[in-house]
Write a protein that holds these residues in place. Structure first.
Motif, PDB file in Angstrom:
ATOM      1  N   ASN A   1       0.691  -1.264   0.148  1.00 33.92           N
ATOM      2  CA  ASN A   1       0.101  -0.048   0.045  1.00 33.92           C
ATOM      3  C   ASN A   1       0.783   1.218   0.003  1.00 33.92           C
ATOM      4  N   LEU A   2       1.898   1.179   0.805  1.00 32.26           N
ATOM      5  CA  LEU A   2       2.774   2.170   1.025  1.00 32.26           C
ATOM      6  C   LEU A   2       3.586   2.420  -0.568  1.00 32.26           C
ATOM      7  N   TYR A   3       3.995   1.385  -0.804  1.00 32.50           N
ATOM      8  CA  TYR A   3       4.591   1.387  -2.218  1.00 32.50           C
ATOM      9  C   TYR A   3       3.724   2.158  -3.175  1.00 32.50           C
ATOM     10  N   ALA A   4       2.517   1.617  -3.142  1.00 32.94           N
ATOM     11  CA  ALA A   4       1.503   2.188  -4.376  1.00 32.94           C
ATOM     12  C   ALA A   4       1.282   3.712  -4.253  1.00 32.94           C
ATOM     13  N   VAL A   5       1.020   4.000  -3.025  1.00 30.30           N
ATOM     14  CA  VAL A   5       0.711   5.683  -2.684  1.00 30.30           C
ATOM     15  C   VAL A   5       2.123   6.379  -3.023  1.00 30.30           C
ATOM     16  N   ALA A   6       3.360   5.883  -2.733  1.00 30.65           N
ATOM     17  CA  ALA A   6       4.472   6.579  -2.988  1.00 30.65           C
ATOM     18  C   ALA A   6       4.769   6.440  -4.479  1.00 30.65           C
ATOM     19  N   PHE A   7       4.496   5.581  -5.062  1.00 35.33           N
ATOM     20  CA  PHE A   7       4.620   5.259  -6.483  1.00 35.33           C
ATOM     21  C   PHE A   7       3.886   6.458  -7.341  1.00 35.33           C
ATOM     22  N   SER A   8       2.709   6.511  -6.809  1.00 35.44           N
ATOM     23  CA  SER A   8       1.590   7.408  -7.527  1.00 35.44           C
ATOM     24  C   SER A   8       2.090   8.819  -7.485  1.00 35.44           C
ATOM     25  N   ILE A   9       3.036   9.204  -6.615  1.00 34.75           N
ATOM     26  CA  ILE A   9       3.530  10.353  -6.252  1.00 34.75           C
ATOM     27  C   ILE A   9       4.813  10.676  -6.937  1.00 34.75           C
ATOM     28  N   CYS A  10       5.744   9.647  -6.645  1.00 36.65           N
ATOM     29  CA  CYS A  10       7.087   9.810  -7.408  1.00 36.65           C
ATOM     30  C   CYS A  10       7.243   9.223  -8.673  1.00 36.65           C
TER      31      CYS A  10
ATOM     32  N   GLU B   1      -7.441   3.093  -1.428  1.00 37.51           N
ATOM     33  CA  GLU B   1      -7.373   2.977  -0.037  1.00 37.51           C
ATOM     34  C   GLU B   1      -8.568   3.094   0.746  1.00 37.51           C
ATOM     35  N   ASP B   2      -9.590   3.291  -0.124  1.00 37.74           N
ATOM     36  CA  ASP B   2     -11.252   3.397   0.358  1.00 37.74           C
ATOM     37  C   ASP B   2     -11.283   4.300   1.465  1.00 37.74           C
ATOM     38  N   TYR B   3     -10.474   5.377   1.503  1.00 40.76           N
ATOM     39  CA  TYR B   3     -10.584   6.566   2.384  1.00 40.76           C
ATOM     40  C   TYR B   3     -11.893   7.420   2.094  1.00 40.76           C
ATOM     41  N   ALA B   4     -12.545   7.843   3.115  1.00 39.13           N
ATOM     42  CA  ALA B   4     -13.586   8.816   2.808  1.00 39.13           C
ATOM     43  C   ALA B   4     -13.062  10.173   2.815  1.00 39.13           C
ATOM     44  N   VAL B   5     -13.722  11.358   2.244  1.00 39.21           N
ATOM     45  CA  VAL B   5     -13.331  12.486   2.161  1.00 39.21           C
ATOM     46  C   VAL B   5     -12.894  13.185   3.502  1.00 39.21           C
ATOM     47  N   LYS B   6     -13.376  12.752   4.493  1.00 37.93           N
ATOM     48  CA  LYS B   6     -12.814  13.356   5.896  1.00 37.93           C
ATOM     49  C   LYS B   6     -11.746  12.575   6.205  1.00 37.93           C
TER      50      LYS B   6
END
Lengths: 205, 160
Positions: B15-24, B119-124
């Motif tokens: 998960n961290l790799y995916a979010v980091a990759f989506s930025i870097c 990540e299925d996070y809500a707006v808040k």
């Protein structure tokens, strides 16, 4: 498929290929010093960006400040220019008519991982408090810690490694120096008791 | 509460790799970010309320570190995204197209989109992680979705 399902399928191709589980604990022990002892960050940055920083100083200029720092066993007035870039400063001092210039810089990390530029004073203070290893004109290897200095040339083993423990006040630094084929002497320093055993480190006082 | 670091790595590494990759947009940088994030967890003295708190903290730290990599003058790794994408095996051409389109979004939209859809996070919750207002998150999601819809057309439903 919903958009979420499509998105997850598309991004499911991303996997970290490196096995970081073994690396993290080892690195964490080293990085702990990064946070607690800024000297590690500052010293590392000095080495990494040393080459390019002087060029920036010439182009950008900046406000010059004078600091007092321990360098090679002597208290020396060091001048500093803020390079105006993200993390760098240019430090210089005059010794025997020769201008010695190098680049340095570093960052500290806050609790959320945001980087903050270290001040030049932080960097010089920490650099002053760290052991320094250097060679003299005769090729002898010396270790310095503030006003202390010691010739450690004869303490290298057959593999070209020298381990010494140097103390100042209540703080002991365990320093491992390696003699490289190119004649350089890179070293690691830590105030943590080394895992390989502190008895391997020759006390220098 | 504190979780064992090895367990956290097993759970959240990808998960961290995916979010980091989506930025870097770079594999080596993203892996460095993942490692640095876990190291920061290992060395931080923060106490966490529960597992969700740990997860959100890890993601926030990874995002901040990835942004720092992007903004760093001395960026180390510069393998083009196109080159890295050749090493990835997508399930379908549509998946590849979606991935490529997301990576072309502006960084701030991309990050909000990733937290919502992956990540299925809500707006808040996204607002809390990115330290921005909920209305700002909504705006970023809305603009990101609009851009995705314009590029992907029928491959992207107008469902949110």
């Amino acid at each position: 498929m919903t958009n979420k399902e499509k998105y997850k399928e598309a991004f499911s191709v991303l996997h970290a290929s490196r096995d970081i589980s073994l690396e993290v604990e080892n690195m964490a022990n080293k990085k702990r010093k990064y946070k607690m002892n800024l000297a590690v960050a500052a010293a590392a940055a000095c080495i990494i960006i040393g080459g390019s920083a002087t060029a920036y100083a010439a182009d950008v200029g900046g406000i010059q400040k004078i600091f007092s720092a321990w360098i090679r066993g002597e208290k020396i007035e060091v001048s500093m220019k803020d390079n105006g870039d993200e993390n760098g400063y240019t430090f210089s001092y005059n010794t025997d008519g020769t201008e010695v210039t190098w680049g340095g810089g570093g960052v500290s990390l806050d609790a959320d991982g945001n980087e903050e530029k270290l001040s030049a004073q932080d960097i010089m203070d920490e650099y002053s408090d760290m052991p320094q290893v250097d060679t003299d004109d005769a090729g002898r290897v010396w270790i310095y810690l503030q006003e202390q200095s010691a010739d450690i040339t004869d303490l290298f083993d057959e593999k070209g490694i020298c381990r010494v423990a140097v103390s100042h006040g209540n703080v002991t630094h365990y320093v491992k120096i390696t003699r490289e084929k190119d004649g350089s002497y890179p070293y690691e320093s830590s105030t943590d008791v080394p895992k390989e055993g502190k008895e391997l480190y020759t006390p220098i006082n | 509460m504190r979780e064992q670091i090895q367990e956290l790595i097993r759970q959240y590494q990808n998960n961290l790799y995916a979010v980091a990759f989506s930025i870097c947009k770079n594999s080596e940088d993203a892996e460095d970010v993942v490692q640095e994030t876990f190291i920061q967890y290992y060395t931080t003295k923060n106490e966490f309320e529960n597992e969700q708190h740990i997860r959100a903290w890890l993601i926030r730290v990874a995002i901040n570190k990835a942004k720092n990599v992007n903004h760093s003058f001395w960026r180390k790794h510069k393998v083009p995204l196109e080159e890295y994408m050749e090493t990835l095996t997508f399930e379908t051409p549509e998946s590849r197209n979606l991935f490529e389109t997301v990576m072309k979004l502006p960084e701030k939209y991309r990050t909000a989109i990733h937290l919502f859809y992956y990540e299925d996070y809500a707006v808040k919750e996204i607002a809390g992680i990115l330290k921005i207002s909920e209305s700002n998150v909504k705006a970023r999601l809305s603009r990101g979705r609009k851009l995705l819809g314009q590029s992907l057309k029928e491959e992207w439903d107008d469902d949110e």
